[in-house]
Design a protein around this motif. Structure first.
Motif, mmCIF file in Angstrom:
data_model
loop_
_atom_site.group_PDB
_atom_site.id
_atom_site.type_symbol
_atom_site.label_atom_id
_atom_site.label_comp_id
_atom_site.label_asym_id
_atom_site.label_seq_id
_atom_site.Cartn_x
_atom_site.Cartn_y
_atom_site.Cartn_z
ATOM 1 N N VAL A 99 21.623 62.657 47.655
ATOM 2 C CA VAL A 99 20.500 63.750 48.074
ATOM 3 C C VAL A 99 20.456 63.620 49.536
ATOM 4 O O VAL A 99 20.834 62.463 50.324
ATOM 5 N N MET A 100 20.369 64.586 50.107
ATOM 6 C CA MET A 100 20.299 64.779 51.755
ATOM 7 C C MET A 100 19.076 65.518 52.083
ATOM 8 O O MET A 100 18.903 66.698 51.649
ATOM 9 N N TYR A 101 18.434 65.003 53.110
ATOM 10 C CA TYR A 101 17.267 65.823 53.978
ATOM 11 C C TYR A 101 16.251 66.334 52.697
ATOM 12 O O TYR A 101 15.557 67.344 53.123
ATOM 13 N N GLU A 112 11.889 55.312 47.858
ATOM 14 C CA GLU A 112 11.889 56.678 48.735
ATOM 15 C C GLU A 112 13.269 57.300 47.977
ATOM 16 O O GLU A 112 14.094 56.481 48.114
ATOM 17 N N LEU A 113 13.306 58.715 47.995
ATOM 18 C CA LEU A 113 13.994 59.224 47.104
ATOM 19 C C LEU A 113 15.637 59.155 47.748
ATOM 20 O O LEU A 113 16.624 58.806 46.999
ATOM 21 N N GLN A 114 15.723 59.363 48.928
ATOM 22 C CA GLN A 114 17.414 59.264 49.521
ATOM 23 C C GLN A 114 17.652 57.613 49.559
ATOM 24 O O GLN A 114 18.867 57.435 49.180
ATOM 25 N N PHE A 115 16.773 56.927 50.190
ATOM 26 C CA PHE A 115 17.351 55.365 49.957
ATOM 27 C C PHE A 115 17.549 54.954 48.556
ATOM 28 O O PHE A 115 18.525 54.308 48.066
ATOM 29 N N GLY A 116 16.530 55.343 47.727
ATOM 30 C CA GLY A 116 16.531 54.944 46.143
ATOM 31 C C GLY A 116 17.789 55.426 45.557
ATOM 32 O O GLY A 116 18.534 54.708 44.793
ATOM 33 N N THR A 117 18.077 56.559 45.579
ATOM 34 C CA THR A 117 19.300 57.183 44.904
ATOM 35 C C THR A 117 20.583 56.813 45.779
ATOM 36 O O THR A 117 21.598 56.388 45.108
ATOM 37 N N ASN A 118 20.907 57.195 47.134
ATOM 38 C CA ASN A 118 22.037 56.969 47.594
ATOM 39 C C ASN A 118 22.479 55.478 47.849
ATOM 40 O O ASN A 118 23.738 55.306 47.712
ATOM 41 N N HIS A 119 21.416 54.847 48.056
ATOM 42 C CA HIS A 119 21.792 53.131 48.019
ATOM 43 C C HIS A 119 21.334 52.344 47.131
ATOM 44 O O HIS A 119 22.330 51.839 46.280
ATOM 45 N N LEU A 120 20.078 52.347 46.666
ATOM 46 C CA LEU A 120 19.763 51.414 45.729
ATOM 47 C C LEU A 120 20.431 51.673 44.414
ATOM 48 O O LEU A 120 20.771 50.713 43.729
ATOM 49 N N GLY A 121 20.473 52.887 43.920
ATOM 50 C CA GLY A 121 21.125 53.189 42.718
ATOM 51 C C GLY A 121 22.518 52.775 42.596
ATOM 52 O O GLY A 121 22.674 52.403 41.663
ATOM 53 N N HIS A 122 23.212 53.279 43.744
ATOM 54 C CA HIS A 122 24.792 52.612 43.582
ATOM 55 C C HIS A 122 24.920 50.927 43.755
ATOM 56 O O HIS A 122 25.820 50.582 43.324
ATOM 57 N N PHE A 123 23.989 50.385 44.456
ATOM 58 C CA PHE A 123 24.040 49.145 44.576
ATOM 59 C C PHE A 123 23.808 48.400 43.153
ATOM 60 O O PHE A 123 24.366 47.623 42.765
ATOM 61 N N THR A 208 28.911 72.209 50.500
ATOM 62 C CA THR A 208 28.303 72.030 49.283
ATOM 63 C C THR A 208 26.944 72.204 49.107
ATOM 64 O O THR A 208 26.112 72.369 50.155
ATOM 65 N N GLU A 209 26.523 72.037 47.822
ATOM 66 C CA GLU A 209 24.943 72.199 47.555
ATOM 67 C C GLU A 209 24.113 71.218 48.016
ATOM 68 O O GLU A 209 22.859 71.327 48.130
ATOM 69 N N LEU A 210 24.701 70.086 48.583
ATOM 70 C CA LEU A 210 24.012 68.856 49.206
ATOM 71 C C LEU A 210 23.230 69.310 50.178
ATOM 72 O O LEU A 210 22.179 68.599 50.438
ATOM 73 N N ALA A 211 23.689 70.287 51.094
ATOM 74 C CA ALA A 211 22.846 70.650 52.227
ATOM 75 C C ALA A 211 21.724 71.618 51.894
ATOM 76 O O ALA A 211 20.896 72.250 52.912
ATOM 77 N N ARG A 212 21.258 71.768 50.591
ATOM 78 C CA ARG A 212 20.367 72.767 50.351
ATOM 79 C C ARG A 212 18.937 72.492 50.950
ATOM 80 O O ARG A 212 18.086 73.324 50.969
ATOM 81 N N HIS A 213 18.729 71.075 51.343
ATOM 82 C CA HIS A 213 17.330 70.806 51.855
ATOM 83 C C HIS A 213 17.355 70.663 53.244
ATOM 84 O O HIS A 213 16.399 70.051 54.085
ATOM 85 N N THR A 214 18.512 71.053 54.026
ATOM 86 C CA THR A 214 18.570 70.970 55.623
ATOM 87 C C THR A 214 17.415 71.826 56.068
ATOM 88 O O THR A 214 17.093 72.736 55.783
ATOM 89 N N PRO A 215 16.457 70.810 56.975
ATOM 90 C CA PRO A 215 15.468 71.652 57.665
ATOM 91 C C PRO A 215 15.967 73.080 58.422
ATOM 92 O O PRO A 215 16.849 73.413 58.981
ATOM 93 N N ALA A 216 14.782 73.916 58.320
ATOM 94 C CA ALA A 216 14.766 75.398 58.762
ATOM 95 C C ALA A 216 15.394 75.316 60.203
ATOM 96 O O ALA A 216 16.255 76.306 60.505
ATOM 97 N N ALA A 217 15.152 74.385 60.882
ATOM 98 C CA ALA A 217 15.307 74.466 62.324
ATOM 99 C C ALA A 217 16.722 74.492 62.657
ATOM 100 O O ALA A 217 17.577 74.716 63.615
ATOM 101 N N LEU A 218 17.463 73.544 61.541
ATOM 102 C CA LEU A 218 18.935 73.263 61.692
ATOM 103 C C LEU A 218 19.758 74.403 61.025
ATOM 104 O O LEU A 218 20.951 74.350 61.055
ATOM 105 N N ARG A 219 19.109 75.199 60.109
ATOM 106 C CA ARG A 219 20.068 75.803 59.209
ATOM 107 C C ARG A 219 20.817 77.045 59.548
ATOM 108 O O ARG A 219 21.896 77.005 59.677
#
Length: 307
Positions: A99-101, A112-123, A208-219
């Motif tokens: 998950v991203m942003y 925390e969702l990003q750390f928990g999913t991307n790192h700890l879940g795969h660890f 991809t849909e990974l970027a769907r949470h990109t902050p509005a200022a960057l979108r």
């Protein structure tokens, strides 16, 4: 090797078992599709089984679906038990899901969702499946990181779960930096065994849909620059596929798109940030990850060699 590495360079994968997390869409789907096309028995390890089945129906080859929710240690343990029962040997574990942003959220276990999913879940998943890979010559653990590991990225041991303040970009950077540090530390621990290697990859900037949470200022800027920066998921999957299948790959390498900015292009070995190679932080992160997940890697002992 000379020339551009493409899907056509994937060696024959018949007789090999590949588990791909987050494989119902985007980069994971393309990774699974191309492995299956080369003859691998591919497991789509996904949170939404119905979507996984729909994805499997679009792939030609030996494809099965496994329920896996990386935001839940109970789900990870259950999935690992199912996978161990179904597969006495595993050739490829591709830690692709992520998950991203995201706005600040927590996993079922309070991470925390990003750390928990991307790192700890795969660890945790890797630790629970590793003994199925260790006896298999040529087996690999491939973990997908990101160029985001360079952006506002550090391992915040004093506030790993971002409870005091939250930056969705900083949290993503921490998680993706952790992916790389996990790969490098795992490779040092695997090296004495001589069979399984750990490799990392990143897809550049893929549409991809990974970027769907990109902050509005960057979108809006990203939308304007998209034709110059982004590439299709089938191209974004190639660094992962090369890391997983190219016979010339060695443990501890990092693969990404080959253009100057690392955003698009054919895959090649690339460098990661100096911070990602800090062995003291790698070892500390490993210890903390074992404590948080309750998953240990008894088959691989820590190594003290310099990278």
């Amino acid at each position: 090797m000379s020339g551009n590495w493409t899907e056509q360079h994937i060696p024959d994968q018949r007789g090999r078992v590949a588990i791909v997390t987050g494989a119902n869409t985007g980069l994971g789907f393309e990774t699974a599709r191309m492995l299956a096309a080369r003859g691998a028995a591919v497991v789509l390890a996904v949170r939404d089984v119905d979507k996984g089945k729909q994805a499997a129906a679009r792939i030609t080859g030996d494809v099965t679906v496994q329920a896996l929710d990386l935001t839940s240690l109970d789900s990870i343990r259950s999935a690992a038990a199912d996978l161990r029962a179904a597969h006495p040997r595993i050739d490829l574990l591709i830690n692709n899901a992520g998950v991203m942003y995201t706005p600040r959220q927590t996993t079922a276990d309070g991470f925390e969702l990003q750390f928990g999913t991307n790192h700890l879940g795969h660890f945790a998943l890797t630790g629970l499946l590793l003994d199925r890979l260790l006896p298999v010559p040529g087996s690999r653990v491939v973990t997908v990181s990101s160029t985001g590991h360079r952006i506002r990225a550090a391992i915040h041991f004093d506030d790993l779960q971002w409870e005091r303040s939250y930056s969705r970009i900083g949290a993503y950077g921490q998680a993706k930096l952790a992916n790389l540090m996990f790969t490098y530390e795992l490779q040092r621990r695997l090296a004495p065994h001589g069979t399984t290697i750990a490799v990392a990859a990143h897809p550049g900037v893929s549409n991809t849909e990974l970027a769907r949470h990109t902050p509005a200022a960057l979108r809006l800027p990203i939308t304007w620059l998209a034709p110059l920066l982004t590439q299709k998921p089938e191209m974004g999957a190639l660094p992962t596929l090369r890391a997983a299948t190219d016979p010339a790959v060695t443990g501890g390498q990092y693969y990404g798109p080959g253009n100057r900015w690392g955003t698009r292009g054919y895959p090649k070995p690339v460098t990661s940030s100096p911070d990602s190679h800090d062995q003291d932080v790698q070892r500390r992160l490993w210890t903390v990850s074992e404590e948080l997940t309750g998953v240990t890697f008894p088959a691989v002992a820590p190594q003290q060699t310099n990278s």
